[in-house]
Design a protein around this motif. Sequence first.
Motif, PDB file in Angstrom:
ATOM      1  N   SER A 113       0.632  -1.260  -0.138  1.00  0.00           N
ATOM      2  CA  SER A 113      -0.033   0.108  -0.211  1.00  0.00           C
ATOM      3  C   SER A 113       0.738   1.252   0.132  1.00  0.00           C
ATOM      4  CB  SER A 113      -0.938  -0.165   1.286  1.00  0.00           C
ATOM      5  OG  SER A 113      -1.520   1.180   1.303  1.00  0.00           O
ATOM      6  N   ASP A 115      -9.254  -0.704   4.571  1.00  0.00           N
ATOM      7  CA  ASP A 115      -8.770  -0.157   3.145  1.00  0.00           C
ATOM      8  C   ASP A 115      -7.828  -1.045   2.608  1.00  0.00           C
ATOM      9  OD1 ASP A 115      -8.551   2.455   1.445  1.00  0.00           O
ATOM     10  OD2 ASP A 115      -6.622   1.798   1.880  1.00  0.00           O
ATOM     11  N   GLU A 166      -9.818  -4.314   1.512  1.00  0.00           N
ATOM     12  CA  GLU A 166     -10.603  -3.941   0.332  1.00  0.00           C
ATOM     13  C   GLU A 166      -9.710  -3.644  -1.253  1.00  0.00           C
ATOM     14  OE1 GLU A 166     -12.784  -0.174  -0.043  1.00  0.00           O
ATOM     15  OE2 GLU A 166     -14.536  -1.297  -0.074  1.00  0.00           O
ATOM     16  N   ASN A 167      -8.425  -3.246  -0.918  1.00  0.00           N
ATOM     17  CA  ASN A 167      -7.500  -3.118  -2.138  1.00  0.00           C
ATOM     18  C   ASN A 167      -6.713  -4.146  -2.354  1.00  0.00           C
ATOM     19  OD1 ASN A 167      -8.429  -0.173  -3.085  1.00  0.00           O
ATOM     20  ND2 ASN A 167      -7.845   0.328  -0.946  1.00  0.00           N
ATOM     21  N   ASN A 168      -6.815  -5.077  -1.560  1.00  0.00           N
ATOM     22  CA  ASN A 168      -5.983  -6.477  -1.832  1.00  0.00           C
ATOM     23  C   ASN A 168      -4.330  -5.896  -1.537  1.00  0.00           C
ATOM     24  OD1 ASN A 168      -5.202  -9.197  -1.659  1.00  0.00           O
ATOM     25  ND2 ASN A 168      -4.986  -8.965  -3.934  1.00  0.00           N
ATOM     26  N   GLU A 169      -4.133  -4.978  -0.566  1.00  0.00           N
ATOM     27  CA  GLU A 169      -2.710  -4.637  -0.083  1.00  0.00           C
ATOM     28  C   GLU A 169      -2.397  -4.862   0.997  1.00  0.00           C
ATOM     29  OE1 GLU A 169      -3.111  -0.485  -2.907  1.00  0.00           O
ATOM     30  OE2 GLU A 169      -3.694  -0.396  -0.751  1.00  0.00           O
TER      31      GLU A 169
END
Length: 710
Positions: A287, A402, A405-408
């Motif tokens: 991220s 977060d 959700e962002n696959n981070e």
Amino acid sequence: MPDYSFSTLAQLLGANCRTLSFRPEGAVFTTKQQQIYHYTWATFEPRLKHYRGSFFDTLVVSWENQRVRLNGIAKTEVAGLIDDLYFYALTGKEADILELYQQLTQVIERGYIPYSKWIFLQTQLAPWADWLEILPTINKVPAALKLPLARLRFWQQSQVENLDKYNQAVMNKHKQRYKSLFDGLERHPLTEKQRDACIVANDANLVLAGAGCGKTSVMLGRCAYLLESQQATADSILILAFAKDAAQEMKTRLAERLPNAKITVKTFHALALDIIKQVDNERPQVSKLASSDSAKQQFFKQIITTLLLDKDFNALFSEYCYAYVAWLGKLPDDKHDAEVKRLLAGKGGYKKLLSQLVELTMQYKNTLTVTSEQKSNASPDTDFAALTHEIVAILLAHYQHDLDENNEIDFDGMITKASDYVCDGQFSSPWLHILVDEFQDISQARATLVRHLQTQVDDSKLFCVGDDWQAIYQFAGSDIAVTTRFSDYFGITSTLPLDTTFRFNDQISAVASKFVMANPEQMHKQITTHIQAKKACIQVSYYQLSNDHKSSNKQDDAATLWLEKKLTQLAAANKGVNKGAGQQQSVLLLARFNFQLPDSKTLTALSTQYPQLDIKSMTVHSAKGQEADNVIVLAMEAGEHGFPCHKRRHPFALILQPEPSGFPDAEERRLFYVALTRARQQVYLLCNEDKPSTFIEELVAGDYAITIEK
């Protein structure tokens, strides 16, 4: 024919046993009623009982839970019968004894015996304890078993002290065998202690290296020794460093000294990234919140702004802001309402409040333990720390959502995930030897990853080099307890000192060592030096503000004047020594905080003014690993931004930190040790006479070899 026949007279007097025969598989007894009993040597128990009678003797022999009473034995024959029993029993167990001896031999042939292997031997030998204890009383031992049984007896009865002596003998032998390697690896031959550190081969090994004691040389030496002694191949060695620069330096040194060895050198984050990539078959997406402080600040600012639209959170955050303003203690009570309104509107001191919440949220995420949760939950609901806990938990949930959700993933999440993959066996470690540099900087999460790598591979060796005296990164998650209680984390440990410094002289060493060891929690080391000095090499230099400076608070002017005076003296002394040869003396300006150092413009001017000197400046934290001929420590004063720093810490941060030291200013004391030990020749401590640092007061009042200049 039987091997032994009991006398007819004994049978008439009540003895039940008629004959005894010895067979390869066991003993055969015949009673006077012609009953036959077979007992195998495998179940024979060596502790028999011998009862002496008036005319005949009796032996009670046990086969597991069965006891056989042999009465009516002629006194002239009892000793021979006992000898035969043992002889044939040992002959029947010969294959088992030789197999056990082969296992022992295989361990010994490897040389150094790690503690785990010694425990393994003890476990294997335990069932033979009775045999080995009575071995000296057995008169007839099969020739093929005499040496094996003697060796097995030695190791079965050995203590840890015997193991240590044996291993030291192995190390001494290897130091001689690989003398040319250790003599020529670096510019100077390795010291005896460095050679010991290269060779030691326990399951877990901790090398406590004082400042300037050649930690990198030992890491190189160990790799070279493992390869030359054929105890390891290059692909079975992993070196872990904390920073990219440190990892690159190690790679460079390896390329210079061992150009043909492709040894894996990684930072913890790079290792975690590779482990996750191998298990998931794809590289994890890091991220931008992990790598950009500004992005992280903006993310949390937006989250709080959105959450404030919620009535419940708005009330909670308002309560937090009131507690925060009260905790700061900079405004009178009647000003609190107005300041809270400004904070809720994102004004006033909101930027500082936000920055602190972001720091606490990440610290909470990375140090979340059962203990910290218990401490947090134990606080009263209205307590500032408890309010902070509520806010931080909410912010962390949104941060984690977060990422998901962002696959981070973020950096600390990478360490945890990689550790889990190693623990549950999804990743199989190829490394037999794990070397960790600057170990005193390790966090609990990194220690867990190392422990999982260590325990996953049989016969793996963990080798950590560090210095608890230089543990200065608690604020970044480091936990000195992993070093000071090393064996609690990694098992029985061989601890070796590197106690000869090649950097500073005996005068600096004496002051710095005594000062840091004033804290009894620090591990004891006796540092020796290659360089001897004839006089004290640490100087406390006071300056005093004039009345004008005091009233205008122009402390920097007075400090700058003193600094220029000292640089003038150093430049003149260097010119005299080098007689214009153009050789510069290096000068390192250090301070506890960055704002206390000369700005770039001033530093450039000083470098121009004193061409005889190579002048650099940095904070003490960033100076770790640096050295210079002369060190000048600025702003040695008391106060919030003094040295030691007495900035008030957030109460929730105190809950999250590792167990605090019971000794005042413990980490600041270690930081001061780092400052002192950057110097090769001389240290100058610049101090405001009106508010001197408590460290300065301790040096002046104590029995320290320093000089004082006013």
